[in-house]
Design a protein around this motif. Structure first.
Motif, PDB file in Angstrom:
ATOM      1  N   GLY A 254      -4.117  42.919  23.490  1.00 51.96           N
ATOM      2  CA  GLY A 254      -5.543  42.725  23.879  1.00 51.96           C
ATOM      3  C   GLY A 254      -6.299  41.886  22.736  1.00 51.96           C
ATOM      4  O   GLY A 254      -7.239  40.970  23.202  1.00 51.96           O
ATOM      5  N   VAL A 255      -6.136  41.984  21.579  1.00 46.77           N
ATOM      6  CA  VAL A 255      -6.554  41.297  20.247  1.00 46.77           C
ATOM      7  C   VAL A 255      -6.014  39.730  20.675  1.00 46.77           C
ATOM      8  O   VAL A 255      -6.897  38.648  20.393  1.00 46.77           O
ATOM      9  N   ILE A 256      -4.724  39.730  20.980  1.00 49.15           N
ATOM     10  CA  ILE A 256      -4.460  37.900  21.234  1.00 49.15           C
ATOM     11  C   ILE A 256      -5.179  37.477  22.127  1.00 49.15           C
ATOM     12  O   ILE A 256      -5.629  36.203  22.145  1.00 49.15           O
ATOM     13  N   LEU A 257      -5.491  38.412  23.399  1.00 46.47           N
ATOM     14  CA  LEU A 257      -6.195  37.673  24.504  1.00 46.47           C
ATOM     15  C   LEU A 257      -7.631  37.287  24.136  1.00 46.47           C
ATOM     16  O   LEU A 257      -8.148  36.403  24.586  1.00 46.47           O
ATOM     17  N   MET A 258      -8.121  38.033  23.247  1.00 49.48           N
ATOM     18  CA  MET A 258      -9.470  37.664  22.764  1.00 49.48           C
ATOM     19  C   MET A 258      -9.398  36.429  22.099  1.00 49.48           C
ATOM     20  O   MET A 258     -10.541  35.885  22.095  1.00 49.48           O
ATOM     21  N   GLY A 259      -8.426  36.276  21.096  1.00 48.24           N
ATOM     22  CA  GLY A 259      -8.137  34.946  20.608  1.00 48.24           C
ATOM     23  C   GLY A 259      -8.254  33.879  21.746  1.00 48.24           C
ATOM     24  O   GLY A 259      -8.634  32.699  21.428  1.00 48.24           O
ATOM     25  N   VAL A 260      -7.389  34.041  22.509  1.00 46.94           N
ATOM     26  CA  VAL A 260      -7.104  32.924  23.538  1.00 46.94           C
ATOM     27  C   VAL A 260      -8.440  32.643  24.308  1.00 46.94           C
ATOM     28  O   VAL A 260      -8.709  31.466  24.520  1.00 46.94           O
ATOM     29  N   GLU A 261      -9.143  33.409  24.640  1.00 44.51           N
ATOM     30  CA  GLU A 261     -10.514  33.244  25.277  1.00 44.51           C
ATOM     31  C   GLU A 261     -11.521  32.563  24.212  1.00 44.51           C
ATOM     32  O   GLU A 261     -12.275  31.769  24.631  1.00 44.51           O
ATOM     33  N   ALA A 262     -11.349  32.803  23.044  1.00 42.28           N
ATOM     34  CA  ALA A 262     -12.238  32.205  21.935  1.00 42.28           C
ATOM     35  C   ALA A 262     -11.846  30.821  21.773  1.00 42.28           C
ATOM     36  O   ALA A 262     -12.693  30.105  21.783  1.00 42.28           O
ATOM     37  N   ILE A 263     -10.470  30.535  21.789  1.00 41.68           N
ATOM     38  CA  ILE A 263     -10.069  29.180  21.627  1.00 41.68           C
ATOM     39  C   ILE A 263     -10.510  28.295  23.068  1.00 41.68           C
ATOM     40  O   ILE A 263     -11.104  27.306  23.237  1.00 41.68           O
ATOM     41  N   ALA A 264     -10.470  28.985  24.341  1.00 37.04           N
ATOM     42  CA  ALA A 264     -10.978  28.646  25.625  1.00 37.04           C
ATOM     43  C   ALA A 264     -12.494  28.146  25.555  1.00 37.04           C
ATOM     44  O   ALA A 264     -12.848  26.929  25.940  1.00 37.04           O
ATOM     45  N   ARG A 265     -13.306  29.149  24.960  1.00 37.46           N
ATOM     46  CA  ARG A 265     -14.649  28.916  24.872  1.00 37.46           C
ATOM     47  C   ARG A 265     -14.998  27.677  24.062  1.00 37.46           C
ATOM     48  O   ARG A 265     -16.027  26.856  24.272  1.00 37.46           O
ATOM     49  N   LEU A 266     -14.208  27.493  23.008  1.00 38.59           N
ATOM     50  CA  LEU A 266     -14.424  26.543  21.981  1.00 38.59           C
ATOM     51  C   LEU A 266     -14.391  25.060  22.867  1.00 38.59           C
ATOM     52  O   LEU A 266     -14.942  24.136  22.597  1.00 38.59           O
ATOM     53  N   PHE A 267     -13.064  24.890  23.413  1.00 37.58           N
ATOM     54  CA  PHE A 267     -12.761  23.658  24.285  1.00 37.58           C
ATOM     55  C   PHE A 267     -13.581  23.640  25.462  1.00 37.58           C
ATOM     56  O   PHE A 267     -13.770  22.174  25.622  1.00 37.58           O
ATOM     57  N   LEU A 268     -14.076  24.710  26.052  1.00 35.77           N
ATOM     58  CA  LEU A 268     -14.994  24.429  27.257  1.00 35.77           C
ATOM     59  C   LEU A 268     -16.152  24.181  27.068  1.00 35.77           C
ATOM     60  O   LEU A 268     -17.133  24.103  27.837  1.00 35.77           O
ATOM     61  N   GLY A 269     -16.616  24.661  25.773  1.00 37.07           N
ATOM     62  CA  GLY A 269     -18.074  24.485  25.345  1.00 37.07           C
ATOM     63  C   GLY A 269     -19.104  25.553  26.115  1.00 37.07           C
ATOM     64  O   GLY A 269     -20.048  25.428  26.211  1.00 37.07           O
ATOM     65  N   ALA A 270     -18.288  26.850  26.259  1.00 38.06           N
ATOM     66  CA  ALA A 270     -19.045  27.889  26.923  1.00 38.06           C
ATOM     67  C   ALA A 270     -19.621  28.684  25.981  1.00 38.06           C
ATOM     68  O   ALA A 270     -19.064  28.897  24.941  1.00 38.06           O
TER      69      ALA A 270
END
Length: 249
Positions: free
Chosen positions: A233-249
């Motif tokens: 779950g913690v890893i997936l939170m990191g994945v989402e954070a990276i996605a937000r960074l690149f998607l600008g969301a």
């Protein structure tokens, strides 16, 4: 139990699993070859051909049963044979084995990172409003069924790409985390053995059969999910954070 079976989802997930397992095992074989042991290479295991790595139970029965029933599944392939005596003397024998062990999970982490990048690009290609980019990303990553992506009307090719890429990210992260457990035959056990002080090795080696037994018990009782679930779950939170960074969301 089988009422909600989704054939497209099973096919997409299984293709992703076969590819990920093949890369994992080929990475073990390649690492051993680089360290001057060609045992696996001579046996045809330094290949991405899944037929060379398939195990009847681990690569066919249990994964497909898990995908069909919705229960957490564990996939594995035939272990790659390595002869420690052939490994280069640039490292200690157990140090070389630790490197070979680490190559599998490392390859899965690398694949997860690669396909996370591909997934972000595909979300951009789908061109939803910026406010909905993370929603589409989450759909692709966490959708229980491929059919749920069809409702977005993105076209068959893009829908398949999103579904397959999302599965590749999740499966590779799961394989890496699972294999890093220091139990029994898993790669984490070989990595840990390479780092332990010499005086601890006899006790550690004697405990390995018990650790393997503990792994089986954890898997069959479903307790394994409680062991690795919070970390995942913690890893997936990191994945989402990276996605937000690149998607600008």
């Amino acid at each position: 139990m089988f009422d909600s079976i989704s054939i497209p989802t099973i096919l997409v997930s299984y293709v992703a699993l076969l590819f990920s397992l093949s890369v994992h095992e080929a990475s073990h074989a390649t690492a051993a070859y680089w360290l001057e042991d060609d045992t696996a290479a001579r046996l045809g295991r330094m290949t991405l051909n899944p037929l060379a790595h398939m195990d009847l139970l681990g690569t066919f029965v249990f994964p497909l049963l898990g995908m069909a029933t919705g229960f957490p599944f564990i996939g594995w392939a035939k272990p790659v044979p390595v002869d420690p005596r052939n490994l280069t003397r640039r490292f200690t024998q157990r140090g070389g084995m630790a490197i070979v062990s680490a190559a599998g999970p490392a390859s899965n982490v690398a694949l997860a990172a690669l396909f996370l990048g591909v997934l972000v690009v595909l979300v951009k290609v789908a061109a939803p409003p910026q406010a909905l980019e993370m929603k589409l990303f989450a759909y692709a990553l966490f959708a229980r069924k491929v059919e749920s992506l069809h409702a977005l009307e993105l076209g068959s090719a893009l829908t398949l790409g999103l579904a397959l890429t999302g599965r590749l990210v999740l499966i590779n992260l799961g394989l890496a985390l699972f294999n890093l457990l220091p139990l029994g035959p898993l790669d984490g056990s070989g990595i840990l053995r390479g780092m332990l002080p010499w005086r601890w090795l006899p006790k550690y080696d004697r405990a390995q059969p018990w650790m393997g037994g503990a792994l089986i018990v954890l898997a069959l009782t479903g307790l394994l999910g409680y062991v690795i679930g919070p970390v995942f779950g913690v890893i997936l939170m990191g994945v989402e954070a990276i996605a937000r960074l690149f998607l600008g969301a």
